[in-house]
Design a protein around this motif. Structure first.
Motif, PDB file in Angstrom:
ATOM      1  N   GLU A   1       0.827  -1.207   0.000  1.00  0.00           N
ATOM      2  CA  GLU A   1       0.000   0.000   0.000  1.00  0.00           C
ATOM      3  C   GLU A   1       0.861   1.257   0.000  1.00  0.00           C
ATOM      4  OE1 GLU A   1      -3.559   2.139   2.634  1.00  0.00           O
ATOM      5  OE2 GLU A   1      -2.687   0.224   3.282  1.00  0.00           O
ATOM      6  N   TYR A   2       1.903   1.255   0.845  1.00  0.00           N
ATOM      7  CA  TYR A   2       2.805   2.408   0.894  1.00  0.00           C
ATOM      8  C   TYR A   2       3.536   2.588  -0.430  1.00  0.00           C
ATOM      9  CZ  TYR A   2       6.657   5.464   2.067  1.00  0.00           C
ATOM     10  OH  TYR A   2       7.550   6.510   2.053  1.00  0.00           O
TER      11      TYR A   2
ATOM     12  N   ARG B   1       1.199   8.658  -6.156  1.00  0.00           N
ATOM     13  CA  ARG B   1       0.572   9.807  -5.523  1.00  0.00           C
ATOM     14  C   ARG B   1       1.552  10.898  -5.104  1.00  0.00           C
ATOM     15  NH1 ARG B   1      -4.835   9.814  -6.688  1.00  0.00           N
ATOM     16  NH2 ARG B   1      -5.741   7.739  -6.342  1.00  0.00           N
TER      17      ARG B   1
ATOM     18  N   HIS C   1       1.246   4.095  -3.082  1.00  0.00           N
ATOM     19  CA  HIS C   1       1.027   5.516  -2.790  1.00  0.00           C
ATOM     20  C   HIS C   1       2.249   6.342  -3.186  1.00  0.00           C
ATOM     21  CE1 HIS C   1      -0.132   9.185  -0.672  1.00  0.00           C
ATOM     22  NE2 HIS C   1       1.093   9.197  -0.175  1.00  0.00           N
TER      23      HIS C   1
END
Length: 286
Positions: free
Chosen positions: A179-180, A187, A183
């Motif tokens: 997930e990190y 992002r 991102h």
């Protein structure tokens, strides 16, 4: 005085020599890629890197940089330098020519860049005769720092790395997970630099068989994408030289890959500025 500058994505090295070939000054500034820096930025960085007392004494500037292959980029760099060195003549060239001159001098060879990004060309001792198509980190840059980061993180998350390396990684980066990663890549800014940031950790563990395997995959991909199809180059008979932090820190495995493919490994430099300085000393008409 003659000023030589080598500008990459993150920094620019500046070095000047006089008529007796002695080094007069050295400096460093931010990287100056004309795709991201305007003429005013170039002027500011050059002025900060070189003491004002020398500005009028510089009679010739040889600037090599990323993004300087097209006329538009060359014009931005030249305009910025003219603000700082009013008495100089300017020669602005692509960083690939800097690598060719630093690595090959006046001899024929294949010059390769393996750092944050990747590129290669065939140089006949005077001119770049052909160069690879560099697609950048999204579509290419095989063998470069960003590519090594991609391969390493994919192997880590797919449980292809040894337990020793995986454990050491999570001890170093305890908050890392898929997930990190997603991102950080999609992002936030500079995902290529983020991927490249894992190169020091990879280097620490390059003797581990699982890491060595991915490094060989990366460097074989570099040869396939950047070297094999160079037009006009007989790659079996020409030395293949390298410049850049990735080439330098992984030189043993890089040499092994070339040897396995019966290719001739030439010189490997971490940074080209000193060899580039020598090239201009040897060929100066001052």
């Amino acid at each position: 005085m003659i000023l030589v500058a080598d500008s990459g994505s993150t920094k620019t090295d500046w070095i000047a020599f006089s008529t007796d070939n002695s080094i007069q000054l050295q400096g460093q500034s931010e990287g100056l890629n004309p795709y991201f820096a305007n003429a005013e930025k170039v002027a500011t960085e050059a002025a900060n890197a070189i003491d004002k007392a020398y500005h009028d004494k510089i009679k010739e500037v040889h600037f090599y940089g990323s993004g300087c292959s097209a006329d538009h980029g060359k014009r931005i760099i030249k305009e910025g330098l003219q603000m700082v060195f009013p008495s100089a003549r300017f020669f602005v060239e692509h960083d690939l020519l800097a690598s060719a001159r630093a690595l090959c001098g006046k001899e024929a060879g294949i010059a390769c860049i393996l750092g944050t990004g990747a590129n290669a060309c065939y140089y006949d001792g005077n001119t770049i005769m052909s160069e690879a198509v560099s697609f950048g980190y999204v579509m290419g840059d095989e063998g470069a720092g960003s590519h090594l980061g991609k391969l390493f993180l994919k192997d880590l998350l797919n449980h292809r790395l040894s337990n020793t390396v995986s454990q050491a990684f999570y001890e170093r980066y305890p908050s890392f997970d898929l997930e990190y990663l997603l991102h950080r890549l999609y992002r936030t800014s500079d995902p290529n630099k983020y991927l490249s940031s894992f190169a020091p950790f990879i280097s620490e563990h390059q003797k581990d068989e699982s890491v060595k395997h991915l490094l060989k995959r990366a460097f074989n991909a570099f040869v396939d994408e950047f070297v094999v199809d160079l037009a006009k180059a007989d790659i079996q008979s020409l030395p293949i030289h390298f410049q850049g932090s990735i080439a330098w820190h992984f030189k043993d495995i890089l040499q092994e890959v070339l040897q396995d493919r019966q290719l001739m490994c030439g010189g490997i430099l971490s940074y080209p500025i000193n060899a580039l300085l020598q090239y201009h000393r040897d060929n100066s008409r001052m």
